[in-house]
Scaffold this motif. Structure first.
Motif, PDB file in Angstrom:
ATOM      1  N   VAL A 112     125.532  18.279  61.042  1.00 19.57           N
ATOM      2  CA  VAL A 112     124.221  17.758  60.612  1.00 19.57           C
ATOM      3  C   VAL A 112     124.433  16.541  59.711  1.00 19.57           C
ATOM      4  O   VAL A 112     123.771  15.511  59.863  1.00 19.57           O
ATOM      5  N   LEU A 113     125.395  16.648  58.802  1.00 20.50           N
ATOM      6  CA  LEU A 113     125.627  15.534  57.864  1.00 20.50           C
ATOM      7  C   LEU A 113     126.170  14.303  58.590  1.00 20.50           C
ATOM      8  O   LEU A 113     125.888  13.171  58.211  1.00 20.50           O
ATOM      9  N   ARG A 114     126.937  14.556  59.638  1.00 19.53           N
ATOM     10  CA  ARG A 114     127.542  13.449  60.372  1.00 19.53           C
ATOM     11  C   ARG A 114     126.549  12.792  61.341  1.00 19.53           C
ATOM     12  O   ARG A 114     126.511  11.583  61.456  1.00 19.53           O
ATOM     13  N   SER A 115     125.739  13.629  62.002  1.00 18.45           N
ATOM     14  CA  SER A 115     124.952  13.060  63.107  1.00 18.45           C
ATOM     15  C   SER A 115     123.455  13.038  62.865  1.00 18.45           C
ATOM     16  O   SER A 115     122.715  12.463  63.655  1.00 18.45           O
ATOM     17  N   GLY A 116     122.984  13.659  61.782  1.00 16.22           N
ATOM     18  CA  GLY A 116     121.552  13.675  61.520  1.00 16.22           C
ATOM     19  C   GLY A 116     121.229  13.106  60.154  1.00 16.22           C
ATOM     20  O   GLY A 116     122.113  12.581  59.463  1.00 16.22           O
ATOM     21  N   PHE A 117     119.953  13.185  59.785  1.00 18.06           N
ATOM     22  CA  PHE A 117     119.553  12.865  58.413  1.00 18.06           C
ATOM     23  C   PHE A 117     118.860  14.122  57.887  1.00 18.06           C
ATOM     24  O   PHE A 117     117.842  14.561  58.430  1.00 18.06           O
ATOM     25  N   SER A 118     119.435  14.715  56.824  1.00 15.80           N
ATOM     26  CA  SER A 118     118.978  16.037  56.402  1.00 15.80           C
ATOM     27  C   SER A 118     118.063  15.989  55.184  1.00 15.80           C
ATOM     28  O   SER A 118     118.279  15.198  54.256  1.00 15.80           O
ATOM     29  N   VAL A 119     117.051  16.843  55.217  1.00 16.06           N
ATOM     30  CA  VAL A 119     116.140  16.978  54.082  1.00 16.06           C
ATOM     31  C   VAL A 119     116.114  18.444  53.666  1.00 16.06           C
ATOM     32  O   VAL A 119     115.822  19.327  54.489  1.00 16.06           O
ATOM     33  N   TRP A 120     116.430  18.680  52.405  1.00  9.16           N
ATOM     34  CA  TRP A 120     116.324  20.034  51.852  1.00  9.16           C
ATOM     35  C   TRP A 120     114.916  20.212  51.299  1.00  9.16           C
ATOM     36  O   TRP A 120     114.519  19.499  50.373  1.00  9.16           O
ATOM     37  N   LEU A 121     114.174  21.146  51.892  1.00  9.74           N
ATOM     38  CA  LEU A 121     112.877  21.508  51.324  1.00  9.74           C
ATOM     39  C   LEU A 121     113.169  22.611  50.305  1.00  9.74           C
ATOM     40  O   LEU A 121     113.506  23.738  50.658  1.00  9.74           O
ATOM     41  N   LYS A 122     113.045  22.242  49.052  1.00 10.27           N
ATOM     42  CA  LYS A 122     113.435  23.144  47.970  1.00 10.27           C
ATOM     43  C   LYS A 122     112.184  23.780  47.361  1.00 10.27           C
ATOM     44  O   LYS A 122     111.190  23.081  47.127  1.00 10.27           O
ATOM     45  N   ALA A 123     112.222  25.083  47.135  1.00 10.80           N
ATOM     46  CA  ALA A 123     111.050  25.737  46.542  1.00 10.80           C
ATOM     47  C   ALA A 123     111.494  26.810  45.558  1.00 10.80           C
ATOM     48  O   ALA A 123     112.582  27.369  45.683  1.00 10.80           O
ATOM     49  N   ASP A 124     110.642  27.091  44.596  1.00 15.32           N
ATOM     50  CA  ASP A 124     110.922  28.151  43.619  1.00 15.32           C
ATOM     51  C   ASP A 124     110.799  29.520  44.276  1.00 15.32           C
ATOM     52  O   ASP A 124     110.070  29.680  45.245  1.00 15.32           O
ATOM     53  N   LEU A 125     111.448  30.476  43.649  1.00 17.94           N
ATOM     54  CA  LEU A 125     111.426  31.848  44.174  1.00 17.94           C
ATOM     55  C   LEU A 125     109.984  32.354  44.337  1.00 17.94           C
ATOM     56  O   LEU A 125     109.657  32.974  45.348  1.00 17.94           O
ATOM     57  N   ASP A 126     109.128  32.100  43.358  1.00 13.45           N
ATOM     58  CA  ASP A 126     107.747  32.613  43.425  1.00 13.45           C
ATOM     59  C   ASP A 126     107.013  32.078  44.653  1.00 13.45           C
ATOM     60  O   ASP A 126     106.292  32.814  45.323  1.00 13.45           O
ATOM     61  N   VAL A 127     107.190  30.789  44.916  1.00 18.79           N
ATOM     62  CA  VAL A 127     106.523  30.165  46.074  1.00 18.79           C
ATOM     63  C   VAL A 127     107.068  30.777  47.370  1.00 18.79           C
ATOM     64  O   VAL A 127     106.314  31.163  48.273  1.00 18.79           O
ATOM     65  N   LEU A 128     108.387  30.900  47.442  1.00 19.55           N
ATOM     66  CA  LEU A 128     109.017  31.453  48.654  1.00 19.55           C
ATOM     67  C   LEU A 128     108.551  32.887  48.879  1.00 19.55           C
ATOM     68  O   LEU A 128     108.187  33.279  49.988  1.00 19.55           O
ATOM     69  N   TRP A 129     108.582  33.648  47.809  1.00 21.17           N
ATOM     70  CA  TRP A 129     108.239  35.065  47.924  1.00 21.17           C
ATOM     71  C   TRP A 129     106.790  35.253  48.359  1.00 21.17           C
ATOM     72  O   TRP A 129     106.478  36.062  49.243  1.00 21.17           O
ATOM     73  N   GLU A 130     105.911  34.487  47.756  1.00 14.77           N
ATOM     74  CA  GLU A 130     104.486  34.537  48.123  1.00 14.77           C
ATOM     75  C   GLU A 130     104.324  34.321  49.644  1.00 14.77           C
ATOM     76  O   GLU A 130     103.531  34.978  50.299  1.00 14.77           O
ATOM     77  N   ARG A 131     105.104  33.403  50.203  1.00 14.71           N
ATOM     78  CA  ARG A 131     104.967  33.093  51.633  1.00 14.71           C
ATOM     79  C   ARG A 131     105.653  34.121  52.531  1.00 14.71           C
ATOM     80  O   ARG A 131     105.062  34.555  53.514  1.00 14.71           O
ATOM     81  N   VAL A 132     106.909  34.490  52.188  1.00 13.92           N
ATOM     82  CA  VAL A 132     107.631  35.364  53.127  1.00 13.92           C
ATOM     83  C   VAL A 132     107.144  36.812  53.056  1.00 13.92           C
ATOM     84  O   VAL A 132     107.303  37.556  54.023  1.00 13.92           O
ATOM     85  N   SER A 133     106.542  37.193  51.941  1.00 15.19           N
ATOM     86  CA  SER A 133     106.121  38.596  51.807  1.00 15.19           C
ATOM     87  C   SER A 133     104.906  38.911  52.687  1.00 15.19           C
ATOM     88  O   SER A 133     104.568  40.063  52.879  1.00 15.19           O
ATOM     89  N   LYS A 134     104.292  37.842  53.239  1.00 17.51           N
ATOM     90  CA  LYS A 134     103.117  38.073  54.095  1.00 17.51           C
ATOM     91  C   LYS A 134     103.506  38.561  55.491  1.00 17.51           C
ATOM     92  O   LYS A 134     102.684  39.097  56.205  1.00 17.51           O
ATOM     93  N   ARG A 135     104.750  38.304  55.896  1.00 18.64           N
ATOM     94  CA  ARG A 135     105.190  38.725  57.230  1.00 18.64           C
ATOM     95  C   ARG A 135     106.532  39.421  57.115  1.00 18.64           C
ATOM     96  O   ARG A 135     107.336  39.075  56.260  1.00 18.64           O
ATOM     97  N   ASP A 136     106.795  40.397  58.000  1.00 14.80           N
ATOM     98  CA  ASP A 136     108.101  41.058  57.898  1.00 14.80           C
ATOM     99  C   ASP A 136     108.997  40.660  59.078  1.00 14.80           C
ATOM    100  O   ASP A 136     109.656  41.469  59.703  1.00 14.80           O
ATOM    101  N   SER A 137     109.022  39.344  59.369  1.00  8.20           N
ATOM    102  CA  SER A 137     109.778  38.864  60.530  1.00  8.20           C
ATOM    103  C   SER A 137     111.173  38.360  60.162  1.00  8.20           C
ATOM    104  O   SER A 137     111.839  37.763  60.993  1.00  8.20           O
TER     105      SER A 137
END
Ligand SMILES: Nc1ncnc2c1ncn2[C@@H]1O[C@H](COP(=O)(O)OP(=O)(O)OP(=O)(O)O)[C@@H](O)[C@H]1O
Ligand SMILES: O=C(O)C1=C[C@@H](O)[C@@H](O)[C@H](O)C1
Ligand SMILES: [Mg+2]
Length: 202
Positions: A112-137
């Motif tokens: 990825v670093l060699r052949s693409g242009f990478s973007v890290w979407l960074k989020a706090d634990l609270d934001v992540l948890w709020e989103r992932v806890s809605k689905r159990d996938s």
């Protein structure tokens, strides 16, 4: 439908497209950061195709990600994920949203670093948890204390995601706003890189 919140200057779109050239714009980051949701909008905004490695894995295997984990285990899933991403990276420019663990694989990260242009979407634990806890996938979160598991993954993975070319903070604002920020950040990065190159030549 432009994919962003319509505040994106056309010049930014052009500059971001030029930065990519034929490379893929690759979103990396933890589950729930918005790689799939925001990536799709950024692709629309830049008017380039969108692909999602989890969806592509599901398409070729005709199984869902949880089914793959259950039937073959995580190592097999990771091997398939690495193969699929290697193939997807050969065609560009497009937006490639990866699964949360993809960039943790050393070979995939190097590619990825060699052949693409990478973007890290960074989020706090609270934001992540709020989103992932809605689905159990997400199979990795099928633990006794999924929030603690997510927190542990954050500790382990954040130093690795930090190798991405660019970091954009994913916050509790509409995904269209984050997509617009990604395009603005790409354009700013391209301008800064160009300015640095010109300084070197002067
Ligand atoms: N900025 C945002 N505002 C509100 N909701 C969002 C935002 N970004 C993402 N979401 C929602 O959060 C959920 C998780 O987002 P998404 O599936 O894009 O995460 P992901 O990074 O692709 O995760 P995974 O690694 O599991 O594929 C989705 O329901 C999505 O619509
Ligand atoms: O963070 C991870 O390791 C994962 C994230 C998802 O996108 C899926 O690829 C799968 O659930 C594993
Ligand atoms: Mg996703």
């Amino acid at each position: 439908m432009t994919g962003t919140d319509d505040s994106t200057p056309p010049g930014d779109i052009e500059t971001a497209r030029r930065l990519l050239g034929r490379r893929n714009l690759v979103f990396v980051g933890l589950m729930g950061a918005g790689k799939s949701a925001v990536g799709r909008l950024v692709a629309q905004g830049l008017n380039i195709p969108f692909v999602d490695s989890d969806h592509e894995i599901e398409r070729v295997s005709r199984m869902s990600v949880p089914e793959l984990f259950q039937a073959y285990g995580e190592p097999e899933f990771r091997a398939l994920e690495a193969r699929v991403i290697k193939r997807l990276l050969k065609t560009g420019p497009r937006v490639l949203s990866t699964g949360g663990g993809a960039f943790i694989n050393e070979e995939t990260r190097a590619l990825v670093l060699r052949s693409g242009f990478s973007v890290w979407l960074k989020a706090d634990l609270d934001v992540l948890w709020e989103r992932v806890s809605k689905r159990d996938s997400r199979p990795l979160l099928k633990t006794e204390n999924p929030r603690a598991t997510l927190s542990k993954l954050l500790d382990i993975r954040y130093p690795i995601y930090a190798a991405a070319d660019l970091t954009v903070q994913s916050r509790d604002v509409p995904k269209e706003a984050i997509a617009a920020e990604v395009i603005a950040s790409l354009a700013a990065h391209a301008r800064a890189t160009k300015a640095q190159e010109q300084e070197k030549l002067a």
